[in-house]
Scaffold this motif. Structure first.
Motif, mmCIF file in Angstrom:
data_model
loop_
_atom_site.group_PDB
_atom_site.id
_atom_site.type_symbol
_atom_site.label_atom_id
_atom_site.label_comp_id
_atom_site.label_asym_id
_atom_site.label_seq_id
_atom_site.Cartn_x
_atom_site.Cartn_y
_atom_site.Cartn_z
ATOM 1 N N VAL A 1 0.834 -1.203 0.000
ATOM 2 C CA VAL A 1 0.000 0.000 0.000
ATOM 3 C C VAL A 1 0.867 1.251 0.000
ATOM 4 O O VAL A 1 0.487 2.284 -0.575
ATOM 5 C CB VAL A 1 -0.950 -0.004 1.212
ATOM 6 C CG1 VAL A 1 -1.730 1.308 1.291
ATOM 7 C CG2 VAL A 1 -1.917 -1.169 1.133
ATOM 8 N N TYR B 1 1.418 3.416 -3.010
ATOM 9 C CA TYR B 1 0.376 4.340 -3.473
ATOM 10 C C TYR B 1 0.423 5.675 -2.739
ATOM 11 O O TYR B 1 -0.447 6.529 -2.966
ATOM 12 C CB TYR B 1 -1.003 3.703 -3.288
ATOM 13 C CG TYR B 1 -1.231 2.514 -4.196
ATOM 14 C CD1 TYR B 1 -1.886 2.659 -5.414
ATOM 15 C CD2 TYR B 1 -0.798 1.247 -3.829
ATOM 16 C CE1 TYR B 1 -2.102 1.562 -6.243
ATOM 17 C CE2 TYR B 1 -1.016 0.149 -4.650
ATOM 18 C CZ TYR B 1 -1.664 0.319 -5.854
ATOM 19 O OH TYR B 1 -1.878 -0.777 -6.680
ATOM 20 N N THR C 1 -0.926 8.916 2.036
ATOM 21 C CA THR C 1 -2.357 9.019 2.322
ATOM 22 C C THR C 1 -3.023 7.648 2.262
ATOM 23 O O THR C 1 -3.822 7.285 3.131
ATOM 24 C CB THR C 1 -3.043 9.971 1.330
ATOM 25 O OG1 THR C 1 -2.464 11.274 1.440
ATOM 26 C CG2 THR C 1 -4.538 10.051 1.595
ATOM 27 N N ALA C 2 -2.671 6.882 1.241
ATOM 28 C CA ALA C 2 -3.208 5.530 1.110
ATOM 29 C C ALA C 2 -2.769 4.657 2.279
ATOM 30 O O ALA C 2 -3.550 3.863 2.813
ATOM 31 C CB ALA C 2 -2.758 4.911 -0.216
ATOM 32 N N GLY D 1 -4.775 5.553 5.389
ATOM 33 C CA GLY D 1 -6.130 5.035 5.310
ATOM 34 C C GLY D 1 -6.183 3.536 5.522
ATOM 35 O O GLY D 1 -7.057 3.028 6.235
ATOM 36 N N TYR D 2 -5.232 2.819 4.917
ATOM 37 C CA TYR D 2 -5.184 1.369 5.114
ATOM 38 C C TYR D 2 -4.889 1.027 6.572
ATOM 39 O O TYR D 2 -5.473 0.090 7.133
ATOM 40 C CB TYR D 2 -4.114 0.746 4.216
ATOM 41 C CG TYR D 2 -3.746 -0.656 4.661
ATOM 42 C CD1 TYR D 2 -4.615 -1.712 4.467
ATOM 43 C CD2 TYR D 2 -2.532 -0.901 5.304
ATOM 44 C CE1 TYR D 2 -4.299 -2.986 4.894
ATOM 45 C CE2 TYR D 2 -2.203 -2.180 5.732
ATOM 46 C CZ TYR D 2 -3.099 -3.215 5.523
ATOM 47 O OH TYR D 2 -2.780 -4.469 5.957
ATOM 48 N N THR E 1 -9.789 6.738 1.684
ATOM 49 C CA THR E 1 -9.056 5.478 1.511
ATOM 50 C C THR E 1 -9.500 4.443 2.542
ATOM 51 O O THR E 1 -9.722 3.274 2.211
ATOM 52 C CB THR E 1 -7.544 5.717 1.638
ATOM 53 O OG1 THR E 1 -7.135 6.695 0.678
ATOM 54 C CG2 THR E 1 -6.779 4.426 1.391
ATOM 55 N N ARG F 1 -12.873 3.103 1.593
ATOM 56 C CA ARG F 1 -12.798 2.148 0.484
ATOM 57 C C ARG F 1 -12.337 0.794 0.966
ATOM 58 O O ARG F 1 -12.865 -0.245 0.537
ATOM 59 C CB ARG F 1 -11.843 2.686 -0.585
ATOM 60 C CG ARG F 1 -12.407 3.862 -1.373
ATOM 61 C CD ARG F 1 -11.331 4.662 -2.058
ATOM 62 N NE ARG F 1 -10.575 3.878 -3.024
ATOM 63 C CZ ARG F 1 -9.468 4.331 -3.640
ATOM 64 N NH1 ARG F 1 -9.002 5.543 -3.343
ATOM 65 N NH2 ARG F 1 -8.851 3.582 -4.512
ATOM 66 N N TYR F 2 -11.359 0.779 1.872
ATOM 67 C CA TYR F 2 -10.875 -0.494 2.407
ATOM 68 C C TYR F 2 -11.974 -1.216 3.183
ATOM 69 O O TYR F 2 -12.195 -2.427 3.004
ATOM 70 C CB TYR F 2 -9.666 -0.260 3.313
ATOM 71 C CG TYR F 2 -9.171 -1.531 3.980
ATOM 72 C CD1 TYR F 2 -8.345 -2.413 3.290
ATOM 73 C CD2 TYR F 2 -9.553 -1.856 5.277
ATOM 74 C CE1 TYR F 2 -7.915 -3.590 3.881
ATOM 75 C CE2 TYR F 2 -9.130 -3.025 5.881
ATOM 76 C CZ TYR F 2 -8.307 -3.882 5.185
ATOM 77 O OH TYR F 2 -7.893 -5.047 5.769
ATOM 78 N N GLU G 1 -5.454 0.082 -9.685
ATOM 79 C CA GLU G 1 -6.020 0.928 -8.636
ATOM 80 C C GLU G 1 -5.931 0.240 -7.269
ATOM 81 O O GLU G 1 -5.889 -0.988 -7.171
ATOM 82 C CB GLU G 1 -7.472 1.265 -8.952
ATOM 83 C CG GLU G 1 -7.638 2.185 -10.154
ATOM 84 C CD GLU G 1 -9.094 2.583 -10.343
ATOM 85 O OE1 GLU G 1 -9.927 2.209 -9.483
ATOM 86 O OE2 GLU G 1 -9.387 3.278 -11.333
ATOM 87 N N LEU G 2 -5.942 1.060 -6.236
ATOM 88 C CA LEU G 2 -5.806 0.555 -4.876
ATOM 89 C C LEU G 2 -6.961 -0.380 -4.503
ATOM 90 O O LEU G 2 -6.782 -1.303 -3.698
ATOM 91 C CB LEU G 2 -5.740 1.730 -3.899
ATOM 92 C CG LEU G 2 -5.388 1.420 -2.436
ATOM 93 C CD1 LEU G 2 -4.032 0.744 -2.333
ATOM 94 C CD2 LEU G 2 -5.399 2.702 -1.616
ATOM 95 N N ASP G 3 -8.124 -0.159 -5.095
ATOM 96 C CA ASP G 3 -9.269 -1.015 -4.798
ATOM 97 C C ASP G 3 -8.990 -2.472 -5.149
ATOM 98 O O ASP G 3 -9.502 -3.391 -4.501
ATOM 99 C CB ASP G 3 -10.507 -0.533 -5.552
ATOM 100 C CG ASP G 3 -11.081 0.742 -4.957
ATOM 101 O OD1 ASP G 3 -10.505 1.242 -3.963
ATOM 102 O OD2 ASP G 3 -12.081 1.258 -5.480
#
Length: 243
Positions: free
Chosen positions: A65, A68, A71-72, A75-76, A155, A158-159, A213-215
């Motif tokens: 992660v 990315y 920030t990512a 969030g993770y 983020t 989304r996780y 993408e991170l998703d």
């Protein structure tokens, strides 16, 4: 943390040494016996790998992660904290499973021991699954406790929306791991953890290096939980718990 862990070890040791508990701890006159070490380590040595795999999974994911951006990663990290919080919750059920399964298995009632394992696993899946569904629907209930940064919140949300619905599978597999300790059949659930780690490492690296993408990376996490539960369930279902 060190002081807290020390206090948490001293209090139960003092309680057992005091003599009020059903089992009294006596250090004097204890003879070290190879048979007892072999009996304990035949389960414990293999079971230690499960905790290591859980931590390694988070370490590997954090590294992936991080590609990315910060920030990512933030969030993770918020989402992963909730995932880690499921472990002590399932441990509460798992500690009872080890004893209940062990008593029945030791008495030669393997069928009842396995029923206990399934009931406990479904209970753990219900608890963790309910938490996962709640945060998947309203991720701000958890993520909002740690930050007000819009990008980080996005983020983390989304996780939780992707991985949260699979928390129940994680709880199911983890509970079966505890139950298998009582039956001395821990290898299968531990290998399920190995499979989860391998999926995260291999497919996660593929997603990160391809620039997806991170998703997609979060979807790998969810899929790894599903595979973990399926493998652990298959291992318990196929193992012989007869005496």
């Amino acid at each position: 943390m060190v002081c807290g862990a020390t206090f948490g070890a001293i209090v139960p040791a003092a309680w057992l040494a005091w003599g009020r508990a059903r089992v009294r701890l006596r250090i004097a006159g204890v003879a070290l016996r190879r048979a007892l070490f072999r009996d304990i380590l035949s389960v414990g040595a293999v079971a230690c790998l499960s905790s290591l795999q859980t931590v390694l999974t988070v370490v590997v994911l954090s590294g992936l992660v991080a590609r990315y951006g910060t920030t990512a990663l933030a969030g993770y990290g918020i989402g992963a904290r909730l995932e880690f919080l499921q472990i002590p919750l399932v441990f509460g059920i798992g500690a009872a499973l080890v004893r209940a399964v062990g008593v029945n298995y030791g008495a030669g009632n393997g069928a009842r021991a396995k029923r206990v394992a399934w009931v406990g696993a479904l209970a753990a899946a219900g608890v963790t699954g309910a938490i996962g569904l709640v945060v998947a629907i309203a991720p701000s209930l958890w993520a909002g406790m740690f930050t007000a940064d819009v990008a980080v919140l996005e983020t983390a949300s989304r996780y939780l929306r992707i991985a949260g619905p699979c928390y129940g599978f994680f709880g199911l597999g983890l509970a079966l791991y505890f139950a298998s300790q009582g039956a001395r059949k821990v290898l299968g659930p531990v290998l399920a953890g190995t499979l989860r780690l391998a999926i995260v490492a291999l497919f996660g690296l593929l997603v990160a290096t391809r620039g997806l993408e991170l998703d997609w990376l979060f979807a790998v996490v969810a899929g790894a939980m599903l595979a973990y539960a399926a493998f652990a369930a298959a291992a318990v279902a196929s193992s012989n718990w007869g005496r």
